[in-house]
Scaffold this motif. Sequence first.
Motif, mmCIF file in Angstrom:
data_model
loop_
_atom_site.group_PDB
_atom_site.id
_atom_site.type_symbol
_atom_site.label_atom_id
_atom_site.label_comp_id
_atom_site.label_asym_id
_atom_site.label_seq_id
_atom_site.Cartn_x
_atom_site.Cartn_y
_atom_site.Cartn_z
ATOM 1 N N PHE A 29 0.850 -1.188 0.000
ATOM 2 C CA PHE A 29 0.000 0.000 0.000
ATOM 3 C C PHE A 29 0.885 1.237 0.000
ATOM 4 O O PHE A 29 1.979 1.229 0.568
ATOM 5 N N THR A 30 0.399 2.289 -0.632
ATOM 6 C CA THR A 30 1.013 3.599 -0.452
ATOM 7 C C THR A 30 0.319 4.270 0.712
ATOM 8 O O THR A 30 -0.907 4.345 0.758
ATOM 9 N N LEU A 31 1.087 4.740 1.673
ATOM 10 C CA LEU A 31 0.505 5.354 2.870
ATOM 11 C C LEU A 31 0.035 6.766 2.557
ATOM 12 O O LEU A 31 0.757 7.749 2.750
ATOM 13 N N GLY A 32 -1.171 6.833 2.043
ATOM 14 C CA GLY A 32 -1.764 8.115 1.727
ATOM 15 C C GLY A 32 -3.271 8.001 1.667
ATOM 16 O O GLY A 32 -3.813 6.896 1.533
ATOM 17 N N PRO A 33 -3.982 9.115 1.791
ATOM 18 C CA PRO A 33 -5.447 9.094 1.747
ATOM 19 C C PRO A 33 -5.955 8.476 0.451
ATOM 20 O O PRO A 33 -5.475 8.800 -0.634
ATOM 21 N N GLY A 34 -6.904 7.573 0.567
ATOM 22 C CA GLY A 34 -7.493 6.934 -0.595
ATOM 23 C C GLY A 34 -6.714 5.767 -1.139
ATOM 24 O O GLY A 34 -7.223 5.020 -1.975
#
Length: 266
Positions: free
Chosen positions: A218-223
């Motif tokens: 996952f990329t740790l960012g909103p959405g």
Amino acid sequence: MRLLWLGVLVLALLAACGPIGQGPLPVVTGAFGVRPVITIPDGVPDPRPRVTVLSAGSGRPTMPGDVVLADVEVRRWSGNLPYANTYDDHQPARVVFDGRHVPDSWREALIGRPAGSRVMLVGPAALSYGPGPPLGGTRPAETLVLVFDILGGYPPDARLVGRALPDVPNDRAPRVLIGGSGPPVRAGAKVVVQYVAVEWPGRRVVDSSYLRGGPSAFTLGPGAAPPGWVAGLAGQRVGARVAFPTEEAGRPLLYVVDILDVLDTK
């Protein structure tokens, strides 16, 4: 006679891996980890799948049985139309090589490749589309162009070295269950994890990377990451096991997450 036999064998093996330089190939530009720019040439593509290593990485080679994590751009040869990609939603594809549901063309493209490699697959949709149902609007004979950025391969049961599978705590207080000593995790980074999510207060497992076949990225960012993951994982280190509460669709959850790796694709 022996030389003739060897020649026939080599030709048979090469044929099994795809044709030798038949038909034009697209030109791909851009750096690894960044959505590639694909230029489709004039001419008729070869009707059989072709795999081309565009750049070789220096990481651990993926192995049979691995879960391979990769970003991928898929385009239609006709009109160079976009078909699908993982770069925009910042969640790499997870390909579970468990002997089922993965075409041979993907196996050739992704297995035995060092992490950090960029590989192109060109072939008819019926033989080149990956696991899961294809998106609408394509015919089986239509040529697709797929460019993979291979982030890494991981055993399906990968977890913290020497540690048992995670136990679920008795409360929802955020905590570090096992401290990590690897590289730090920052907001915006791609992280490779194994996780268990349980509903609260019943502690019933509602999601698990182990049940889904293996590690996820996952990329740790909103959405891009599940709600609460940025706050729960940012600032931790690779090798840590952390527990943190979240709420999804009005339902209280508790995640227990093993941070297996952090990926720098820039």
